[in-house]
Design a protein around this motif. Sequence first.
Motif, PDB file in Angstrom:
ATOM      1  N   ILE A   1       0.810  -1.228   0.000  1.00 58.87           N
ATOM      2  CA  ILE A   1       0.000   0.000   0.000  1.00 58.87           C
ATOM      3  C   ILE A   1       0.840   1.274   0.000  1.00 58.87           C
ATOM      4  CG2 ILE A   1      -1.814   1.278   1.194  1.00 58.87           C
ATOM      5  CD1 ILE A   1      -2.813  -1.361   2.332  1.00 58.87           C
ATOM      6  N   PHE A   2       1.482   1.586   1.122  1.00 61.52           N
ATOM      7  CA  PHE A   2       1.987   2.943   1.297  1.00 61.52           C
ATOM      8  C   PHE A   2       3.282   3.224   0.536  1.00 61.52           C
ATOM      9  CE2 PHE A   2      -0.743   2.335   5.081  1.00 61.52           C
ATOM     10  CZ  PHE A   2      -1.654   3.349   4.799  1.00 61.52           C
ATOM     11  N   PHE A   3       4.148   2.221   0.350  1.00 57.11           N
ATOM     12  CA  PHE A   3       5.330   2.480  -0.468  1.00 57.11           C
ATOM     13  C   PHE A   3       4.950   2.721  -1.930  1.00 57.11           C
ATOM     14  CE2 PHE A   3       8.702   0.704  -3.247  1.00 57.11           C
ATOM     15  CZ  PHE A   3       9.654   1.702  -3.069  1.00 57.11           C
ATOM     16  N   PRO A   4       4.106   1.878  -2.563  1.00 61.32           N
ATOM     17  CA  PRO A   4       3.678   2.207  -3.928  1.00 61.32           C
ATOM     18  C   PRO A   4       2.957   3.549  -4.023  1.00 61.32           C
ATOM     19  CG  PRO A   4       3.203  -0.084  -3.457  1.00 61.32           C
ATOM     20  CD  PRO A   4       3.626   0.558  -2.155  1.00 61.32           C
ATOM     21  N   PHE A   5       2.112   3.869  -3.034  1.00 58.09           N
ATOM     22  CA  PHE A   5       1.432   5.164  -3.051  1.00 58.09           C
ATOM     23  C   PHE A   5       2.443   6.303  -2.933  1.00 58.09           C
ATOM     24  CE2 PHE A   5      -3.006   3.697  -1.395  1.00 58.09           C
ATOM     25  CZ  PHE A   5      -3.261   3.167  -2.651  1.00 58.09           C
ATOM     26  N   TYR A   6       3.448   6.128  -2.078  1.00 55.89           N
ATOM     27  CA  TYR A   6       4.484   7.145  -1.932  1.00 55.89           C
ATOM     28  C   TYR A   6       5.208   7.380  -3.258  1.00 55.89           C
ATOM     29  CZ  TYR A   6       9.028   9.152  -0.731  1.00 55.89           C
ATOM     30  OH  TYR A   6      10.161   9.934  -0.712  1.00 55.89           O
TER      31      TYR A   6
ATOM     32  N   ALA B   1       5.293  10.737  -5.438  1.00 54.91           N
ATOM     33  CA  ALA B   1       6.554  11.438  -5.656  1.00 54.91           C
ATOM     34  C   ALA B   1       6.918  11.577  -7.136  1.00 54.91           C
ATOM     35  CB  ALA B   1       7.688  10.707  -4.923  1.00 54.91           C
ATOM     36  N   ILE B   2       6.440  10.636  -7.974  1.00 52.41           N
ATOM     37  CA  ILE B   2       6.862  10.613  -9.378  1.00 52.41           C
ATOM     38  C   ILE B   2       5.724  10.902 -10.346  1.00 52.41           C
ATOM     39  CG2 ILE B   2       7.830   9.166 -11.212  1.00 52.41           C
ATOM     40  CD1 ILE B   2       9.328   7.610  -9.052  1.00 52.41           C
ATOM     41  N   GLY B   3       4.584  10.241 -10.160  1.00 58.53           N
ATOM     42  CA  GLY B   3       3.555  10.250 -11.192  1.00 58.53           C
ATOM     43  C   GLY B   3       2.492  11.313 -10.996  1.00 58.53           C
TER      44      GLY B   3
ATOM     45  N   ASN C   1       0.614  11.983 -14.212  1.00 52.76           N
ATOM     46  CA  ASN C   1      -0.154  11.754 -15.433  1.00 52.76           C
ATOM     47  C   ASN C   1      -0.007  10.279 -15.806  1.00 52.76           C
ATOM     48  OD1 ASN C   1       2.267  11.390 -17.083  1.00 52.76           O
ATOM     49  ND2 ASN C   1       2.509  13.618 -16.965  1.00 52.76           N
ATOM     50  N   GLU C   2      -0.682   9.841 -16.865  1.00 47.85           N
ATOM     51  CA  GLU C   2      -0.686   8.421 -17.221  1.00 47.85           C
ATOM     52  C   GLU C   2       0.714   7.887 -17.510  1.00 47.85           C
ATOM     53  OE1 GLU C   2      -3.363   7.107 -20.194  1.00 47.85           O
ATOM     54  OE2 GLU C   2      -5.163   7.754 -19.151  1.00 47.85           O
ATOM     55  N   VAL C   3       1.538   8.668 -18.202  1.00 44.99           N
ATOM     56  CA  VAL C   3       2.880   8.208 -18.548  1.00 44.99           C
ATOM     57  C   VAL C   3       3.748   8.095 -17.303  1.00 44.99           C
ATOM     58  CG1 VAL C   3       4.992   8.743 -19.831  1.00 44.99           C
ATOM     59  CG2 VAL C   3       2.757   9.143 -20.889  1.00 44.99           C
ATOM     60  N   LEU C   4       3.749   9.118 -16.441  1.00 50.56           N
ATOM     61  CA  LEU C   4       4.565   9.084 -15.223  1.00 50.56           C
ATOM     62  C   LEU C   4       4.060   8.035 -14.235  1.00 50.56           C
ATOM     63  CD1 LEU C   4       5.318  12.876 -14.599  1.00 50.56           C
ATOM     64  CD2 LEU C   4       6.858  11.107 -15.482  1.00 50.56           C
ATOM     65  N   ASN C   5       2.777   7.746 -14.258  1.00 53.11           N
ATOM     66  CA  ASN C   5       2.257   6.659 -13.420  1.00 53.11           C
ATOM     67  C   ASN C   5       2.883   5.329 -13.799  1.00 53.11           C
ATOM     68  OD1 ASN C   5       0.573   8.191 -11.801  1.00 53.11           O
ATOM     69  ND2 ASN C   5      -1.224   7.936 -13.128  1.00 53.11           N
ATOM     70  N   GLN C   6       3.094   5.108 -15.100  1.00 47.27           N
ATOM     71  CA  GLN C   6       3.739   3.879 -15.539  1.00 47.27           C
ATOM     72  C   GLN C   6       5.211   3.853 -15.126  1.00 47.27           C
ATOM     73  OE1 GLN C   6       1.610   1.637 -16.625  1.00 47.27           O
ATOM     74  NE2 GLN C   6       0.096   3.276 -16.502  1.00 47.27           N
ATOM     75  N   ILE C   7       5.877   5.015 -15.132  1.00 49.02           N
ATOM     76  CA  ILE C   7       7.265   5.093 -14.672  1.00 49.02           C
ATOM     77  C   ILE C   7       7.345   4.790 -13.181  1.00 49.02           C
ATOM     78  CG2 ILE C   7       9.281   6.589 -14.446  1.00 49.02           C
ATOM     79  CD1 ILE C   7       8.580   5.802 -17.324  1.00 49.02           C
ATOM     80  N   ALA C   8       6.366   5.302 -12.414  1.00 46.95           N
ATOM     81  CA  ALA C   8       6.313   4.986 -10.979  1.00 46.95           C
ATOM     82  C   ALA C   8       6.147   3.483 -10.775  1.00 46.95           C
ATOM     83  CB  ALA C   8       5.174   5.751 -10.308  1.00 46.95           C
ATOM     84  N   SER C   9       5.315   2.855 -11.596  1.00 45.20           N
ATOM     85  CA  SER C   9       5.142   1.398 -11.526  1.00 45.20           C
ATOM     86  C   SER C   9       6.456   0.685 -11.793  1.00 45.20           C
ATOM     87  CB  SER C   9       4.087   0.948 -12.542  1.00 45.20           C
ATOM     88  OG  SER C   9       2.816   1.452 -12.233  1.00 45.20           O
ATOM     89  N   THR C  10       7.231   1.209 -12.735  1.00 45.58           N
ATOM     90  CA  THR C  10       8.526   0.601 -13.053  1.00 45.58           C
ATOM     91  C   THR C  10       9.473   0.694 -11.864  1.00 45.58           C
ATOM     92  OG1 THR C  10       8.261   1.145 -15.394  1.00 45.58           O
ATOM     93  CG2 THR C  10      10.496   0.681 -14.617  1.00 45.58           C
ATOM     94  N   PHE C  11       9.523   1.847 -11.186  1.00 46.78           N
ATOM     95  CA  PHE C  11      10.385   2.008 -10.011  1.00 46.78           C
ATOM     96  C   PHE C  11       9.990   1.024  -8.909  1.00 46.78           C
ATOM     97  CE2 PHE C  11      11.934   6.042 -11.712  1.00 46.78           C
ATOM     98  CZ  PHE C  11      13.214   6.102 -11.194  1.00 46.78           C
ATOM     99  N   VAL C  12       8.692   0.900  -8.653  1.00 44.69           N
ATOM    100  CA  VAL C  12       8.218  -0.025  -7.623  1.00 44.69           C
ATOM    101  C   VAL C  12       8.596  -1.459  -7.986  1.00 44.69           C
ATOM    102  CG1 VAL C  12       6.173  -0.977  -6.487  1.00 44.69           C
ATOM    103  CG2 VAL C  12       6.325   1.480  -6.913  1.00 44.69           C
ATOM    104  N   SER C  13       8.405  -1.823  -9.247  1.00 48.48           N
ATOM    105  CA  SER C  13       8.705  -3.179  -9.697  1.00 48.48           C
ATOM    106  C   SER C  13      10.191  -3.488  -9.580  1.00 48.48           C
ATOM    107  CB  SER C  13       8.270  -3.354 -11.159  1.00 48.48           C
ATOM    108  OG  SER C  13       6.885  -3.172 -11.305  1.00 48.48           O
ATOM    109  N   TYR C  14      11.030  -2.565 -10.026  1.00 48.83           N
ATOM    110  CA  TYR C  14      12.465  -2.807 -10.009  1.00 48.83           C
ATOM    111  C   TYR C  14      13.022  -2.839  -8.582  1.00 48.83           C
ATOM    112  CZ  TYR C  14      12.887  -2.342 -15.108  1.00 48.83           C
ATOM    113  OH  TYR C  14      12.793  -2.526 -16.466  1.00 48.83           O
TER     114      TYR C  14
END
Length: 439
Positions: free
Chosen positions: A49-54, A58-60, A62-75
């Motif tokens: 919950i809170f780390f992905p939300f953070y 901090a990053i996203g 818009n739709e494109v930056l939301n996907q970049i945030a997903s990449t950071f969480v995944s990596y």
Amino acid sequence: MAQTGQPNPASTQVAMNRTGWKLYFTLPIFSWALYDFANTIFSSNINTIFFPFYMTEAIGNNEVLNQIASTFVSYANAIASFFLVIFSPLYGVMIDRTGQKKKYIAVFTVIAALSTILMGVFGGASLDGKWLGMPIPLLMVLILFIVAKFFYHSSLVFYDAMISDLGTKQEIPLISGFGVAIGYVGTLVGLAVYPFVGNDGFHEAFIPTGIMFLVFSLPIFFFAKEKPLTSPKKESFLSGYKEIAATFREMKAHKNIFTFMVAYFFLNDALATTIAMMAVYAKTIVGFSTGQFILLYLVSTISSIIGSFIFGYVTKKTGARLAVYYVGILLLAALIIACFAVNGAMFWIAGSMFGVALGSMWVTTRTYIVDLTPEDKRGQFFGLFAFSGKVSSIIGPLLYGSITLIFADYGNIASRLALGSLIILTVVGLLVHRKIRED
């Protein structure tokens, strides 16, 4: 010594005295289960919950930056899992050589809890400057998350192996189900920090989460039981790799174990990645607010509690092999619904089904490992079990994060494609699991 094939009167009397709720509320078993309560607070609050939300905060924006945030969480999840792959096989060897589990649970838990608290400290710090092109507070939270997750999962190898010290073969499915169910009650308690997360950001959840993780872990440090080894082996730590290699060479003698670990690799791949990414997915794809997702997570947690108890009895009735397969089918259905969800109602259904699958997977797989493994190598195989799970925890997040990165310009379709890859992994896991045959 009792004759072979005949019951030990003393052990029979103990079993008779531990029927019903008396089994669950003996001090060693309840202390062991309470650690599931504690570590699930960390798992749900930080990992899900809170780390992905953070990171999204901090990053996203818009739709494109939301996907970049997903990449950071995944990596970040993949990096933590990479170190687990290196060390988890050795943990199993350490168990077999020393019989010690509580000591390592305590040390690893303290490190994970302190790292979580420091995530909150740096998340709220006003530090200027950048390092590696990232703001220093954001980078420090990322690093501390990797450290916390590594030591959290390291402790679970010893915790899972401790279950074989707590009861008979007939009791273990019930003890396992009780532990998982108590664990998901911990999720409900952990989410009590949400009302205290103010306008300053989601990092405010990190410090109370770390404190609760540590406090509720204390009983297992003092009251859990473990069987001491009469003559522990005196060998170097690194020599354990030779034993791991030898275990892999024994594949022909333990074919079912290794087939199961391959199946678990794919099933856990989908499961672990979904846990890490479901919050970001729900917000970006279905449009859930933070409060809506918290409510969904509460419902899925209740589903996990119910599923854990039910599958404890299902496992006892049908056997662990079939029970694992049933859980895999449930996971597959949940992922398909979530992948094609076009409204909140569909995601509510998927989240509830995933909750049942999540709680039940730990009940069934831990029990199946105990069923399959010879007692004198159980710790080593638990290490390999963790090894299989942690390797998959690298591949799944890397796959998910790479898809969201490559297709980020397509917006939310990238997340649907990434989740679709988990459906394929689940199907492969079920097909491999079907190849396991009862001896």
